[in-house]
Design a protein around this motif. Structure first.
Motif, PDB file in Angstrom:
ATOM      1  N   LEU A  82       0.722  -1.133  -0.420  1.00 18.60           N
ATOM      2  CA  LEU A  82      -0.192  -0.137   0.382  1.00 18.60           C
ATOM      3  C   LEU A  82       0.820   1.614   0.326  1.00 18.60           C
ATOM      4  CD1 LEU A  82      -2.953  -1.521   2.600  1.00 18.60           C
ATOM      5  CD2 LEU A  82      -2.939  -1.678   0.005  1.00 18.60           C
ATOM      6  N   ILE A  83       1.253   1.592  -1.368  1.00 20.71           N
ATOM      7  CA  ILE A  83       1.945   2.847  -1.388  1.00 20.71           C
ATOM      8  C   ILE A  83       1.086   4.436  -0.967  1.00 20.71           C
ATOM      9  CG2 ILE A  83       0.764   3.583  -4.083  1.00 20.71           C
ATOM     10  CD1 ILE A  83       4.538   3.907  -2.537  1.00 20.71           C
ATOM     11  N   THR A  84       0.050   3.992  -0.731  1.00 17.16           N
ATOM     12  CA  THR A  84      -0.708   5.109  -0.066  1.00 17.16           C
ATOM     13  C   THR A  84      -1.047   5.521   1.782  1.00 17.16           C
ATOM     14  OG1 THR A  84      -2.672   3.882   0.058  1.00 17.16           O
ATOM     15  CG2 THR A  84      -2.603   4.847  -2.011  1.00 17.16           C
ATOM     16  N   THR A  85      -0.931   4.204   2.282  1.00 13.53           N
ATOM     17  CA  THR A  85      -0.944   4.312   3.356  1.00 13.53           C
ATOM     18  C   THR A  85      -0.011   4.050   4.538  1.00 13.53           C
ATOM     19  OG1 THR A  85      -2.459   2.427   3.223  1.00 13.53           O
ATOM     20  CG2 THR A  85      -3.321   3.857   3.738  1.00 13.53           C
ATOM     21  N   ASN A  86       1.258   4.089   3.744  1.00 16.67           N
ATOM     22  CA  ASN A  86       2.485   3.054   4.031  1.00 16.67           C
ATOM     23  C   ASN A  86       3.386   4.567   4.340  1.00 16.67           C
ATOM     24  OD1 ASN A  86       2.293   0.242   5.000  1.00 16.67           O
ATOM     25  ND2 ASN A  86       2.050  -0.421   3.250  1.00 16.67           N
ATOM     26  N   ASP A  87       4.471   4.775   4.736  1.00 19.40           N
ATOM     27  CA  ASP A  87       5.299   5.616   5.283  1.00 19.40           C
ATOM     28  C   ASP A  87       6.097   5.342   3.596  1.00 19.40           C
ATOM     29  OD1 ASP A  87       7.568   7.707   5.462  1.00 19.40           O
ATOM     30  OD2 ASP A  87       7.659   7.300   7.139  1.00 19.40           O
ATOM     31  N   LEU A 108       8.119  -6.090  -5.457  1.00 19.84           N
ATOM     32  CA  LEU A 108       6.657  -5.884  -5.527  1.00 19.84           C
ATOM     33  C   LEU A 108       5.956  -5.369  -6.117  1.00 19.84           C
ATOM     34  CD1 LEU A 108       7.906  -2.413  -2.929  1.00 19.84           C
ATOM     35  CD2 LEU A 108       9.136  -3.896  -4.344  1.00 19.84           C
ATOM     36  N   MET A 109       4.933  -5.007  -6.058  1.00 19.57           N
ATOM     37  CA  MET A 109       3.723  -4.304  -6.528  1.00 19.57           C
ATOM     38  C   MET A 109       3.147  -3.292  -5.713  1.00 19.57           C
ATOM     39  SD  MET A 109       0.477  -6.049  -7.598  1.00 19.57           S
ATOM     40  CE  MET A 109       1.263  -7.936  -8.336  1.00 19.57           C
ATOM     41  N   MET A 110       3.222  -2.275  -6.259  1.00 17.35           N
ATOM     42  CA  MET A 110       2.164  -1.469  -5.868  1.00 17.35           C
ATOM     43  C   MET A 110       1.179  -0.923  -6.010  1.00 17.35           C
ATOM     44  SD  MET A 110       4.388   0.428  -3.716  1.00 17.35           S
ATOM     45  CE  MET A 110       6.435  -0.080  -3.400  1.00 17.35           C
ATOM     46  N   GLY A 111       0.211  -0.390  -4.893  1.00 23.46           N
ATOM     47  CA  GLY A 111      -0.897  -0.676  -5.374  1.00 23.46           C
ATOM     48  C   GLY A 111      -2.213  -0.191  -4.120  1.00 23.46           C
ATOM     49  N   ARG A 112      -3.077   1.347  -4.857  1.00 21.37           N
ATOM     50  CA  ARG A 112      -3.612   1.814  -3.893  1.00 21.37           C
ATOM     51  C   ARG A 112      -4.636   1.648  -2.632  1.00 21.37           C
ATOM     52  NH1 ARG A 112      -7.744   5.107  -5.929  1.00 21.37           N
ATOM     53  NH2 ARG A 112      -7.964   4.008  -7.767  1.00 21.37           N
ATOM     54  N   PRO A 173      18.045  -1.372  -6.805  1.00 16.63           N
ATOM     55  CA  PRO A 173      16.889  -1.934  -5.765  1.00 16.63           C
ATOM     56  C   PRO A 173      15.920  -2.966  -6.448  1.00 16.63           C
ATOM     57  CG  PRO A 173      17.051   0.919  -6.739  1.00 16.63           C
ATOM     58  CD  PRO A 173      18.500   0.081  -7.214  1.00 16.63           C
ATOM     59  N   PRO A 174      15.030  -2.745  -5.958  1.00 22.24           N
ATOM     60  CA  PRO A 174      13.944  -4.347  -5.821  1.00 22.24           C
ATOM     61  C   PRO A 174      13.300  -3.420  -7.478  1.00 22.24           C
ATOM     62  CG  PRO A 174      13.508  -4.104  -3.761  1.00 22.24           C
ATOM     63  CD  PRO A 174      14.792  -3.058  -4.224  1.00 22.24           C
ATOM     64  N   PHE A 175      12.915  -4.268  -8.121  1.00 27.41           N
ATOM     65  CA  PHE A 175      12.162  -4.233  -9.415  1.00 27.41           C
ATOM     66  C   PHE A 175      10.874  -4.128  -8.804  1.00 27.41           C
ATOM     67  CE2 PHE A 175       8.990  -5.314 -12.783  1.00 27.41           C
ATOM     68  CZ  PHE A 175       9.758  -4.666 -13.469  1.00 27.41           C
ATOM     69  N   VAL A 176       9.789  -2.630  -9.379  1.00 32.72           N
ATOM     70  CA  VAL A 176       8.272  -2.835  -9.157  1.00 32.72           C
ATOM     71  C   VAL A 176       7.364  -2.565  -9.784  1.00 32.72           C
ATOM     72  CG1 VAL A 176       7.721  -0.848  -8.491  1.00 32.72           C
ATOM     73  CG2 VAL A 176       9.558  -0.567  -7.049  1.00 32.72           C
ATOM     74  N   TRP A 177       6.472  -3.616  -9.681  1.00 32.88           N
ATOM     75  CA  TRP A 177       5.520  -3.562 -10.123  1.00 32.88           C
ATOM     76  C   TRP A 177       4.284  -2.869  -9.779  1.00 32.88           C
ATOM     77  CZ3 TRP A 177       4.954  -7.401 -14.070  1.00 32.88           C
ATOM     78  CH2 TRP A 177       6.376  -8.461 -14.742  1.00 32.88           C
ATOM     79  N   HIS A 178       3.274  -2.266 -10.794  1.00 30.11           N
ATOM     80  CA  HIS A 178       2.178  -1.031 -10.825  1.00 30.11           C
ATOM     81  C   HIS A 178       1.108  -1.980 -10.699  1.00 30.11           C
ATOM     82  CE1 HIS A 178       5.153   2.710  -9.738  1.00 30.11           C
ATOM     83  NE2 HIS A 178       5.738   2.157 -10.342  1.00 30.11           N
ATOM     84  N   GLY A 179       0.839  -1.926  -9.438  1.00 28.37           N
ATOM     85  CA  GLY A 179      -0.829  -3.193  -9.515  1.00 28.37           C
ATOM     86  C   GLY A 179      -2.483  -1.847  -9.698  1.00 28.37           C
ATOM     87  N   SER A 180      -2.864  -2.303 -11.221  1.00 29.25           N
ATOM     88  CA  SER A 180      -4.226  -1.358 -10.516  1.00 29.25           C
ATOM     89  C   SER A 180      -5.060  -2.268 -11.467  1.00 29.25           C
ATOM     90  CB  SER A 180      -3.902  -0.375 -12.330  1.00 29.25           C
ATOM     91  OG  SER A 180      -5.118   0.397 -12.409  1.00 29.25           O
ATOM     92  N   ILE A 181      -6.417  -2.033 -11.494  1.00 25.24           N
ATOM     93  CA  ILE A 181      -8.059  -2.897 -11.705  1.00 25.24           C
ATOM     94  C   ILE A 181      -8.927  -1.828 -12.911  1.00 25.24           C
ATOM     95  CG2 ILE A 181      -7.651  -5.064 -10.087  1.00 25.24           C
ATOM     96  CD1 ILE A 181      -9.408  -3.306  -8.386  1.00 25.24           C
ATOM     97  N   ARG A 182      -8.348  -0.596 -12.543  1.00 26.33           N
ATOM     98  CA  ARG A 182      -8.698   1.053 -13.062  1.00 26.33           C
ATOM     99  C   ARG A 182      -8.571   1.586 -13.031  1.00 26.33           C
ATOM    100  NH1 ARG A 182     -10.781   0.126  -7.902  1.00 26.33           N
ATOM    101  NH2 ARG A 182     -11.163   2.022  -6.222  1.00 26.33           N
ATOM    102  N   SER A 183      -7.892   2.693 -12.911  1.00 30.64           N
ATOM    103  CA  SER A 183      -6.923   3.544 -12.976  1.00 30.64           C
ATOM    104  C   SER A 183      -5.333   3.703 -13.774  1.00 30.64           C
ATOM    105  CB  SER A 183      -6.269   4.173 -11.450  1.00 30.64           C
ATOM    106  OG  SER A 183      -7.012   3.508 -10.057  1.00 30.64           O
ATOM    107  N   PRO A 184      -6.171   4.653 -14.889  1.00 31.54           N
ATOM    108  CA  PRO A 184      -5.261   4.515 -16.082  1.00 31.54           C
ATOM    109  C   PRO A 184      -3.970   5.441 -15.622  1.00 31.54           C
ATOM    110  CG  PRO A 184      -7.112   6.334 -16.235  1.00 31.54           C
ATOM    111  CD  PRO A 184      -7.150   5.164 -15.348  1.00 31.54           C
TER     112      PRO A 184
END
Length: 361
Positions: A82-87, A108-112, A173-184
């Motif tokens: 949770l990139i939104t609520t984690n520091d 890791l996979m970033m999500g809102r 750095p670790p490779f980052v995936w950005h996960g989304s189900i609806r957000s362009p």
């Protein structure tokens, strides 16, 4: 191509027995499932992050660190951080530490996060979700790449001459995936940084995700990271298998009908037709998964949800045997034969380190 499984870590009553596992049983079952994933030859185990019942994985790095100590080659990931609520500072430090413990077997996979009540628990507002994702990831990206960071933003206190510790393993750095189900906006963010885009398309029809992935590919090329077909894409999926299709449908139906996310909605048949869910024989899973390339182009990572909706651990382990023995070997061969030479494999710590060394030569 990488194949693996992801879990959301739900604690759900088995609708066929009425028994609900304890939190301790569910957590230990997730570890057992990860160890089984390595045993049957899968590449990735990914855990979600949730802070509300009926889910238990509130501290993914704690669990992944434990799994790292008991595995040798499995890539340890998240299916949401949770990139939104984690520091961002804590994310930078936690995953760098995990990198060192796991000898680089980490991404890791970033999500809102889409659970409204969770935001105020961490002092945030869900209406700021997109802005939080953009600002926090910008800071995280810098923390892993700059030894000393000065930073000002809207959502956290400023940083002055700050060094995140430990530094990423091998300066990579670790490779980052950005996960989304609806957000362009998230597809745009992934493209801007040249990161991966994970479309967890298990709940919505493929046409929606074809548009999101198409946008990501177009913008990935726009920002100069490579051609559109070289963009790094991961997909979700969900399967339940038995040797006989009718047996699979009969056994899985009560779990589907009572699932905490999609239960009491569309029928199993409707959901199977409109989403990646496949309930049937191993060959049916192979056939449907191969169609993903037709819809989305060549991609690098395929993760399956296997332990949702109260399925007992014994059944999940049987599913993993089928996946590892009968499904994934065929998919590896078929996808490898179809993938053009210029389309990259999924990034690993070794490949990222090699690319970094080549850049600085």
């Amino acid at each position: 191509m990488q194949f693996g499984i992801f879990t959301v870590g739900d604690v759900t009553t088995d609708p066929t027995t009425g028994r609900t596992p304890t939190e301790a049983e569910r957590i230990k079952a997730m570890v057992t499932i990860a160890l089984k994933a390595e045993e049957v030859g899968l590449d990735v185990f990914a855990s979600g992050e949730h802070h509300n019942p009926p889910f238990v994985p509130s501290s993914p790095t704690t669990m992944l660190g434990y799994i790292a100590a008991r595995t040798e080659r499995l890539i340890l990931s998240t299916s949401t951080t949770l990139i939104t609520t984690n520091d961002p500072v804590k994310i930078a430090e936690d995953f760098a530490m995990l990198q060192h413990l796991a000898d680089g077997r980490v991404d890791l996979m970033m999500g809102r996060g889409n659970t409204g009540p969770v935001y105020p628990w961490f002092g945030k507002d869900i209406r700021d979700g997109i802005d939080l994702a953009i600002e926090n990831y910008n800071l995280l990206h810098r923390l892993w790449r700059e030894d000393v960071v000065d930073w000002d933003g809207k959502f956290r206190t400023p940083l002055r001459s700050f060094t995140s510790t430990p530094r990423p393993l091998d300066g990579t750095p670790p490779f980052v995936w950005h996960g989304s189900i609806r957000s362009p906006e998230i597809a745009e963010q992934a493209a801007y940084y040249g990161d991966g885009f994970f479309a967890n398309h298990i709940f919505w029809p493929k046409e929606h995700f074809m548009r999101l992935i198409g946008l990501y590919r177009q913008r990935f090329e726009h920002y100069g990271h490579g051609s559109a077909d070289q963009a790094i894409i991961g997909l979700g999926g969900q399967v339940f298998m038995r040797k006989n299709s009718q047996d699979a449908v009969r056994e899985f139906r009560p779990y589907f009908d009572n699932a905490p996310v999609y239960g009491h909605g569309p029928s199993l048949e409707e959901f199977t037709e409109q989403t990646p869910l496949t309930v049937g024989s191993p060959q049916e899973v192979i056939d449907k998964t191969l169609t993903f390339r037709e819809h989305f182009g060549d991609y690098q990572r395929q993760l399956f949800l296997m332990d949702h909706a109260g399925l007992p651990l014994k059944t999940v382990l049987e599913q993993l045997d089928l996946l590892g023995e009968e499904v994934v070997p065929v998919l590896r061969k078929e996808f490898a034969a179809l993938r053009p030479a210029h389309v990259p494999e999924a990034p690993t710590h070794a490949s990222l380190l090699a690319a970094r060394k080549e850049t600085v030569r």
